[in-house]
Design a protein around this motif. Structure first.
Motif, PDB file in Angstrom:
ATOM      1  N   GLN A 119      16.220  57.929  27.732  1.00  0.00           N
ATOM      2  CA  GLN A 119      16.025  59.376  27.729  1.00  0.00           C
ATOM      3  C   GLN A 119      16.067  59.921  26.305  1.00  0.00           C
ATOM      4  O   GLN A 119      15.249  60.765  25.932  1.00  0.00           O
ATOM      5  CB  GLN A 119      17.098  60.046  28.582  1.00  0.00           C
ATOM      6  CG  GLN A 119      16.928  61.539  28.696  1.00  0.00           C
ATOM      7  CD  GLN A 119      17.993  62.167  29.573  1.00  0.00           C
ATOM      8  OE1 GLN A 119      18.884  61.503  30.068  1.00  0.00           O
ATOM      9  NE2 GLN A 119      17.896  63.464  29.756  1.00  0.00           N
ATOM     10  N   LEU A 120      17.005  59.440  25.486  1.00  0.00           N
ATOM     11  CA  LEU A 120      17.083  59.894  24.099  1.00  0.00           C
ATOM     12  C   LEU A 120      15.839  59.506  23.315  1.00  0.00           C
ATOM     13  O   LEU A 120      15.330  60.290  22.508  1.00  0.00           O
ATOM     14  CB  LEU A 120      18.326  59.323  23.423  1.00  0.00           C
ATOM     15  CG  LEU A 120      19.643  59.958  23.817  1.00  0.00           C
ATOM     16  CD1 LEU A 120      20.804  59.202  23.183  1.00  0.00           C
ATOM     17  CD2 LEU A 120      19.680  61.411  23.412  1.00  0.00           C
ATOM     18  N   LYS A 121      15.332  58.310  23.546  1.00  0.00           N
ATOM     19  CA  LYS A 121      14.124  57.882  22.839  1.00  0.00           C
ATOM     20  C   LYS A 121      12.912  58.701  23.259  1.00  0.00           C
ATOM     21  O   LYS A 121      12.046  58.996  22.440  1.00  0.00           O
ATOM     22  CB  LYS A 121      13.874  56.398  23.070  1.00  0.00           C
ATOM     23  CG  LYS A 121      14.805  55.511  22.287  1.00  0.00           C
ATOM     24  CD  LYS A 121      14.469  54.052  22.445  1.00  0.00           C
ATOM     25  CE  LYS A 121      15.428  53.210  21.618  1.00  0.00           C
ATOM     26  NZ  LYS A 121      15.125  51.789  21.720  1.00  0.00           N
ATOM     27  N   SER A 122      12.841  59.073  24.527  1.00  0.00           N
ATOM     28  CA  SER A 122      11.694  59.869  24.976  1.00  0.00           C
ATOM     29  C   SER A 122      11.761  61.284  24.412  1.00  0.00           C
ATOM     30  O   SER A 122      10.726  61.911  24.192  1.00  0.00           O
ATOM     31  CB  SER A 122      11.644  59.913  26.503  1.00  0.00           C
ATOM     32  OG  SER A 122      12.741  60.649  27.010  1.00  0.00           O
ATOM     33  N   GLU A 123      12.952  61.799  24.151  1.00  0.00           N
ATOM     34  CA  GLU A 123      13.100  63.137  23.589  1.00  0.00           C
ATOM     35  C   GLU A 123      12.928  63.153  22.071  1.00  0.00           C
ATOM     36  O   GLU A 123      12.789  64.215  21.473  1.00  0.00           O
ATOM     37  CB  GLU A 123      14.470  63.705  23.943  1.00  0.00           C
ATOM     38  CG  GLU A 123      14.653  63.968  25.419  1.00  0.00           C
ATOM     39  CD  GLU A 123      16.074  64.364  25.761  1.00  0.00           C
ATOM     40  OE1 GLU A 123      16.938  64.343  24.860  1.00  0.00           O
ATOM     41  OE2 GLU A 123      16.320  64.689  26.928  1.00  0.00           O
ATOM     42  N   GLU A 124      12.935  61.985  21.445  1.00  0.00           N
ATOM     43  CA  GLU A 124      12.869  61.900  19.987  1.00  0.00           C
ATOM     44  C   GLU A 124      11.572  62.498  19.434  1.00  0.00           C
ATOM     45  O   GLU A 124      11.599  63.241  18.446  1.00  0.00           O
ATOM     46  CB  GLU A 124      12.995  60.443  19.550  1.00  0.00           C
ATOM     47  CG  GLU A 124      13.016  60.252  18.058  1.00  0.00           C
ATOM     48  CD  GLU A 124      13.206  58.796  17.664  1.00  0.00           C
ATOM     49  OE1 GLU A 124      13.326  58.547  16.458  1.00  0.00           O
ATOM     50  OE2 GLU A 124      13.221  57.923  18.544  1.00  0.00           O
ATOM     51  N   SER A 125      10.466  62.228  20.070  1.00  0.00           N
ATOM     52  CA  SER A 125       9.196  62.740  19.561  1.00  0.00           C
ATOM     53  C   SER A 125       9.136  64.267  19.650  1.00  0.00           C
ATOM     54  O   SER A 125       8.630  64.920  18.739  1.00  0.00           O
ATOM     55  CB  SER A 125       8.029  62.120  20.319  1.00  0.00           C
ATOM     56  OG  SER A 125       8.084  62.488  21.672  1.00  0.00           O
ATOM     57  N   SER A 126       9.672  64.830  20.717  1.00  0.00           N
ATOM     58  CA  SER A 126       9.651  66.296  20.826  1.00  0.00           C
ATOM     59  C   SER A 126      10.579  66.926  19.788  1.00  0.00           C
ATOM     60  O   SER A 126      10.260  67.981  19.235  1.00  0.00           O
ATOM     61  CB  SER A 126      10.035  66.738  22.231  1.00  0.00           C
ATOM     62  OG  SER A 126      11.381  66.407  22.512  1.00  0.00           O
ATOM     63  N   ARG A 127      11.713  66.287  19.499  1.00  0.00           N
ATOM     64  CA  ARG A 127      12.606  66.804  18.445  1.00  0.00           C
ATOM     65  C   ARG A 127      11.926  66.752  17.091  1.00  0.00           C
ATOM     66  O   ARG A 127      12.004  67.707  16.304  1.00  0.00           O
ATOM     67  CB  ARG A 127      13.906  65.997  18.408  1.00  0.00           C
ATOM     68  CG  ARG A 127      14.869  66.301  19.500  1.00  0.00           C
ATOM     69  CD  ARG A 127      16.224  65.692  19.231  1.00  0.00           C
ATOM     70  NE  ARG A 127      16.187  64.283  18.896  1.00  0.00           N
ATOM     71  CZ  ARG A 127      16.352  63.291  19.758  1.00  0.00           C
ATOM     72  NH1 ARG A 127      16.562  63.573  21.020  1.00  0.00           N
ATOM     73  NH2 ARG A 127      16.311  62.043  19.373  1.00  0.00           N
ATOM     74  N   ASP A 128      11.244  65.644  16.806  1.00  0.00           N
ATOM     75  CA  ASP A 128      10.547  65.520  15.528  1.00  0.00           C
ATOM     76  C   ASP A 128       9.445  66.567  15.393  1.00  0.00           C
ATOM     77  O   ASP A 128       9.275  67.163  14.327  1.00  0.00           O
ATOM     78  CB  ASP A 128       9.942  64.119  15.385  1.00  0.00           C
ATOM     79  CG  ASP A 128      10.997  63.048  15.165  1.00  0.00           C
ATOM     80  OD1 ASP A 128      12.134  63.407  14.774  1.00  0.00           O
ATOM     81  OD2 ASP A 128      10.681  61.863  15.388  1.00  0.00           O
ATOM     82  N   GLN A 129       8.715  66.805  16.473  1.00  0.00           N
ATOM     83  CA  GLN A 129       7.647  67.798  16.430  1.00  0.00           C
ATOM     84  C   GLN A 129       8.204  69.200  16.205  1.00  0.00           C
ATOM     85  O   GLN A 129       7.664  69.971  15.417  1.00  0.00           O
ATOM     86  CB  GLN A 129       6.824  67.758  17.727  1.00  0.00           C
ATOM     87  CG  GLN A 129       5.654  68.706  17.720  1.00  0.00           C
ATOM     88  CD  GLN A 129       4.664  68.403  16.602  1.00  0.00           C
ATOM     89  OE1 GLN A 129       4.396  67.249  16.278  1.00  0.00           O
ATOM     90  NE2 GLN A 129       4.136  69.439  15.990  1.00  0.00           N
ATOM     91  N   ARG A 130       9.303  69.539  16.871  1.00  0.00           N
ATOM     92  CA  ARG A 130       9.917  70.854  16.662  1.00  0.00           C
ATOM     93  C   ARG A 130      10.401  71.004  15.227  1.00  0.00           C
ATOM     94  O   ARG A 130      10.270  72.071  14.624  1.00  0.00           O
ATOM     95  CB  ARG A 130      11.085  71.062  17.624  1.00  0.00           C
ATOM     96  CG  ARG A 130      10.639  71.387  19.027  1.00  0.00           C
ATOM     97  CD  ARG A 130      11.813  71.746  19.869  1.00  0.00           C
ATOM     98  NE  ARG A 130      12.704  70.574  19.925  1.00  0.00           N
ATOM     99  CZ  ARG A 130      13.504  70.295  20.920  1.00  0.00           C
ATOM    100  NH1 ARG A 130      13.584  71.086  21.948  1.00  0.00           N
ATOM    101  NH2 ARG A 130      14.264  69.223  20.900  1.00  0.00           N
ATOM    102  N   PHE A 131      10.956  69.929  14.659  1.00  0.00           N
ATOM    103  CA  PHE A 131      11.419  69.970  13.272  1.00  0.00           C
ATOM    104  C   PHE A 131      10.236  70.204  12.334  1.00  0.00           C
ATOM    105  O   PHE A 131      10.313  71.039  11.423  1.00  0.00           O
ATOM    106  CB  PHE A 131      12.142  68.676  12.913  1.00  0.00           C
ATOM    107  CG  PHE A 131      12.595  68.626  11.491  1.00  0.00           C
ATOM    108  CD1 PHE A 131      13.687  69.362  11.074  1.00  0.00           C
ATOM    109  CD2 PHE A 131      11.920  67.848  10.561  1.00  0.00           C
ATOM    110  CE1 PHE A 131      14.099  69.322   9.753  1.00  0.00           C
ATOM    111  CE2 PHE A 131      12.325  67.805   9.249  1.00  0.00           C
ATOM    112  CZ  PHE A 131      13.426  68.544   8.848  1.00  0.00           C
TER     113      PHE A 131
END
Length: 100
Positions: A47-59
């Motif tokens: 779950q954390l790995k799947s959320e990583e791309s969305s966090r990077d995009q928001r950043f």
């Protein structure tokens, strides 16, 4: 339970208390049962790995917005400065004390 002894469950943590009504003392305390972990470790990592791309995009979006923010402020300042030069000095607003 004996007469005058109340069993109360805490609404926050779920602990159980036995309280004597006459002495207003706590006779016993039972801690709530620990809750089971909702996810196993492997599932949490996925779950954390799947959320990583969305966090990077928001950043990246926030960094871009900060870069653009400075440019927007510069354009606003230039526009207001140009307006101030063309209109000339303005008469100051009257103060409340001057209106009497």
């Amino acid at each position: 339970m004996d007469d005058g002894v109340f069993e109360i469950e805490c609404p926050c943590c779920g602990a159980t208390l036995e309280v004597d009504a006459e002495t207003e003392a706590i006779l016993s305390h039972q801690a709530p049962k620990p809750k089971e972990a909702p996810l196993d470790l492997q599932k949490a990592v996925r779950q954390l790995k799947s959320e990583e791309s969305s966090r990077d995009q928001r950043f990246r979006d926030q960094v871009q917005a900060e870069r653009q923010h400075g440019k927007v402020l510069d354009k606003r300042f230039e526009g207001l400065l140009k307006k101030a030069r063309t209109e000339g000095p303005q008469k100051p607003f009257p103060r409340d004390i001057d209106l009497d």
